[in-house]
Write a protein that holds these residues in place. Structure first.
Motif, short mmCIF file in Angstrom:
data_model
loop_
_atom_site.label_atom_id
_atom_site.label_comp_id
_atom_site.label_asym_id
_atom_site.label_seq_id
_atom_site.Cartn_x
_atom_site.Cartn_y
_atom_site.Cartn_z
N MET A 62 0.82 -1.20 0.00
CA MET A 62 0.00 0.00 0.00
C MET A 62 0.87 1.26 0.00
O MET A 62 0.56 2.24 -0.68
CB MET A 62 -0.96 0.01 1.20
N ALA A 63 1.98 1.24 0.74
CA ALA A 63 2.88 2.38 0.76
C ALA A 63 3.50 2.60 -0.61
O ALA A 63 3.64 3.74 -1.07
CB ALA A 63 3.97 2.17 1.81
N THR A 64 3.86 1.50 -1.28
CA THR A 64 4.46 1.60 -2.61
C THR A 64 3.49 2.22 -3.61
O THR A 64 3.85 3.14 -4.34
CB THR A 64 4.90 0.21 -3.11
N ILE A 65 2.26 1.75 -3.64
CA ILE A 65 1.31 2.30 -4.61
C ILE A 65 0.92 3.72 -4.23
O ILE A 65 0.63 4.54 -5.10
CB ILE A 65 0.08 1.39 -4.82
N GLY A 66 0.93 4.03 -2.95
CA GLY A 66 0.66 5.41 -2.53
C GLY A 66 1.74 6.36 -3.01
O GLY A 66 1.44 7.47 -3.48
N ARG A 67 3.00 5.94 -2.91
CA ARG A 67 4.10 6.77 -3.40
C ARG A 67 3.99 6.97 -4.90
O ARG A 67 4.21 8.07 -5.41
CB ARG A 67 5.45 6.12 -3.07
N LYS A 68 3.66 5.93 -5.64
CA LYS A 68 3.51 6.05 -7.10
C LYS A 68 2.40 7.03 -7.45
O LYS A 68 2.53 7.84 -8.36
CB LYS A 68 3.22 4.68 -7.73
N GLY A 69 1.30 6.95 -6.73
CA GLY A 69 0.18 7.87 -6.99
C GLY A 69 0.57 9.31 -6.69
O GLY A 69 0.25 10.23 -7.45
N ALA A 70 1.27 9.53 -5.59
CA ALA A 70 1.70 10.87 -5.23
C ALA A 70 2.68 11.42 -6.25
O ALA A 70 2.62 12.59 -6.63
CB ALA A 70 2.32 10.86 -3.84
N GLU A 71 3.58 10.56 -6.73
CA GLU A 71 4.54 10.97 -7.74
C GLU A 71 3.84 11.37 -9.03
O GLU A 71 4.15 12.41 -9.62
CB GLU A 71 5.52 9.82 -8.01
N ALA A 72 2.87 10.58 -9.45
CA ALA A 72 2.13 10.87 -10.68
C ALA A 72 1.35 12.18 -10.53
O ALA A 72 1.32 13.01 -11.45
CB ALA A 72 1.18 9.72 -11.01
N ARG A 73 0.75 12.38 -9.39
CA ARG A 73 -0.02 13.60 -9.14
C ARG A 73 0.90 14.82 -9.15
O ARG A 73 0.56 15.86 -9.71
CB ARG A 73 -0.76 13.49 -7.82
N SER A 74 2.07 14.68 -8.53
CA SER A 74 3.04 15.78 -8.49
C SER A 74 3.51 16.14 -9.90
O SER A 74 3.60 17.31 -10.25
CB SER A 74 4.23 15.37 -7.63
N GLN A 75 3.78 15.13 -10.70
CA GLN A 75 4.24 15.38 -12.07
C GLN A 75 3.14 16.02 -12.90
O GLN A 75 3.40 16.89 -13.72
CB GLN A 75 4.70 14.08 -12.72
N ALA A 76 1.90 15.61 -12.69
CA ALA A 76 0.78 16.18 -13.43
C ALA A 76 0.61 17.65 -13.08
O ALA A 76 0.34 18.48 -13.95
CB ALA A 76 -0.50 15.41 -13.14
N SER A 77 0.79 18.01 -11.83
CA SER A 77 0.62 19.40 -11.43
C SER A 77 1.79 20.27 -11.88
O SER A 77 1.67 21.47 -11.98
CB SER A 77 0.44 19.52 -9.91
N ASN A 78 2.93 19.65 -12.18
CA ASN A 78 4.09 20.39 -12.67
C ASN A 78 4.09 20.51 -14.19
O ASN A 78 5.03 21.05 -14.76
CB ASN A 78 5.39 19.71 -12.23
N GLY A 79 3.09 19.95 -14.86
CA GLY A 79 3.00 20.04 -16.31
C GLY A 79 3.87 19.06 -17.05
O GLY A 79 4.14 19.21 -18.22
#
Length: 98
Positions: A62-79
């Motif tokens: 769960m921690a691993t998939i949470g980190r992946k989701g946060a990374e994807a969200r961060s990249q999306a907000s950075n364009g």
């Protein structure tokens, strides 16, 4: 007393692809015969819920998939976005000027 053999026999001795092929044939035959079980939406929902409960008990997963989701969200907000090659690609790099 005699020794027990640990060698695999029958279905267990087959490789995964052979097992899949035979299982697939059995499933197709059951559907043709009309004896295959088809899940109702409620049964499918219950099975999914049960599987989700089991997976969510694995805290490391769960921690691993949470980190992946946060990374994807961060990249999306950075364009930026990840491409299939797993490298950063900015939208402007793919624009066609003509």
């Amino acid at each position: 007393m005699g020794q027990m053999s640990e060698s695999k026999r029958g279905f267990a001795a087959m490789n995964a692809e052979q097992q899949r092929q035979i299982a697939s044939q059995g499933g197709k035959a059951a559907h043709e015969k009309g004896t295959a079980h088809e899940f109702t939406s409620e049964e499918a929902r219950a099975a999914g819920r049960k599987g989700g409960e089991v997976v969510s008990q694995n805290r490391e997963h769960m921690a691993t998939i949470g980190r992946k989701g946060a990374e994807a969200r961060s990249q999306a907000s950075n364009g930026t976005r990840k491409s299939r090659g797993d490298h950063d690609v900015k939208p402007s790099e793919h624009s066609h000027q003509g």
